[in-house]
Scaffold this active site. Structure first.
Site, PDB file in Angstrom:
ATOM      1  N   GLN A 194       0.807  -1.213   0.000  1.00 28.21           N
ATOM      2  CA  GLN A 194       0.000   0.000   0.000  1.00 28.21           C
ATOM      3  C   GLN A 194       0.849   1.276   0.000  1.00 28.21           C
ATOM      4  O   GLN A 194       0.312   2.364  -0.180  1.00 28.21           O
ATOM      5  CB  GLN A 194      -0.942   0.017   1.200  1.00 28.21           C
ATOM      6  CG  GLN A 194      -2.033  -1.027   1.105  1.00 28.21           C
ATOM      7  CD  GLN A 194      -2.943  -0.951   2.303  1.00 28.21           C
ATOM      8  OE1 GLN A 194      -2.673  -1.556   3.335  1.00 28.21           O
ATOM      9  NE2 GLN A 194      -4.013  -0.184   2.164  1.00 28.21           N
ATOM     10  N   HIS A 235      -7.171  -9.100   6.648  1.00 29.06           N
ATOM     11  CA  HIS A 235      -7.263  -8.032   5.641  1.00 29.06           C
ATOM     12  C   HIS A 235      -5.872  -7.625   5.158  1.00 29.06           C
ATOM     13  O   HIS A 235      -5.622  -7.536   3.955  1.00 29.06           O
ATOM     14  CB  HIS A 235      -8.009  -6.831   6.244  1.00 29.06           C
ATOM     15  CG  HIS A 235      -8.137  -5.674   5.314  1.00 29.06           C
ATOM     16  ND1 HIS A 235      -9.308  -5.373   4.665  1.00 29.06           N
ATOM     17  CD2 HIS A 235      -7.238  -4.726   4.911  1.00 29.06           C
ATOM     18  CE1 HIS A 235      -9.126  -4.301   3.908  1.00 29.06           C
ATOM     19  NE2 HIS A 235      -7.877  -3.886   4.045  1.00 29.06           N
ATOM     20  N   GLU A 236      -4.961  -7.389   6.104  1.00 32.24           N
ATOM     21  CA  GLU A 236      -3.603  -6.969   5.729  1.00 32.24           C
ATOM     22  C   GLU A 236      -2.831  -8.106   5.081  1.00 32.24           C
ATOM     23  O   GLU A 236      -2.052  -7.886   4.148  1.00 32.24           O
ATOM     24  CB  GLU A 236      -2.847  -6.417   6.944  1.00 32.24           C
ATOM     25  CG  GLU A 236      -3.501  -5.201   7.595  1.00 32.24           C
ATOM     26  CD  GLU A 236      -3.854  -4.077   6.634  1.00 32.24           C
ATOM     27  OE1 GLU A 236      -3.132  -3.884   5.625  1.00 32.24           O
ATOM     28  OE2 GLU A 236      -4.848  -3.374   6.878  1.00 32.24           O
TER      29      GLU A 236
END
Length: 184
Positions: free
Chosen positions: A50, A138-139
């Protein structure tokens, strides 16, 4: 150092990340920069892809949730591998700093066991459940090249297509620095 958050549409978000070789990069500095970047965007988790770095590292800090069960929980995960996911599936509305303004229900198992290294290269195998497990899942998806929108039905994805396209073009209002792949 605060990095711009990489927006939906950038290929780095869809590519599985590489393991980190000890001593190859300063993981403490990278983790600190990632926490600073995450806090500036009011996030609770951030994966290295990200910020444009295709390495297997993510961070989590659920403290802003003010969840009494979790309490203060801030952690760095290097080269993590989820060993097991189990328990009941549960639905929760997720969002993502790389996909601002979109929140959707995602179904995930409530528990997991994960093997990882911390920022001091100490090895751990731990079990997590509830919100901690969800943040980790999620990560972890991010370092596998998976976005939360990939868990949605084809119908739901079609409904979000124009919003996702606009995000990739930078047609979205955010309060933090972002890098948009298709911005003109």
């Amino acid at each position: 150092m605060v990095y711009p958050i990489i927006a939906y549409g950038n290929p780095v978000l869809k590519k599985p990340a590489q393991n980190i070789v000890k001593g190859e990069i300063d993981v403490k500095e990278l983790a600190n920069d990632m926490f600073e970047t995450m806090y500036s965007a009011q996030g609770i988790g951030l994966a290295a892809p990200q910020i444009g770095k295709s390495v297997r590292l993510f961070i989590a800090d659920a403290t802003p949730l003010e969840d009494e069960e979790i309490g203060e929980w801030k952690q760095v995960f290097i080269n993590p591998e989820i060993i097991e996911e189990n328990g009941d599936d549960w639905t929760f509305e997720e969002g993502c700093l790389s996909i601002p303004t979109i929140r959707e229900d995602v179904v995930r198992p409530e528990k997991l066991k994960i093997h990882y290294f911390d920022e001091n290269w100490e090895e751990h195998t731990e079990e997590f459940d509830g919100m901690q497990a969800r943040i980790i899942q999620h990560e972890y998806d991010h370092i596998e090249g998976i976005l939360f929108t990939d868990h949605l039905t084809a119908f739901k994805k079609r409904l979000l297509k124009s919003k996702l396209t606009n995000i990739s073009k930078g047609i979205v209002k955010v309060d933090y620095r972002m890098s948009f792949p298709a911005a003109k």
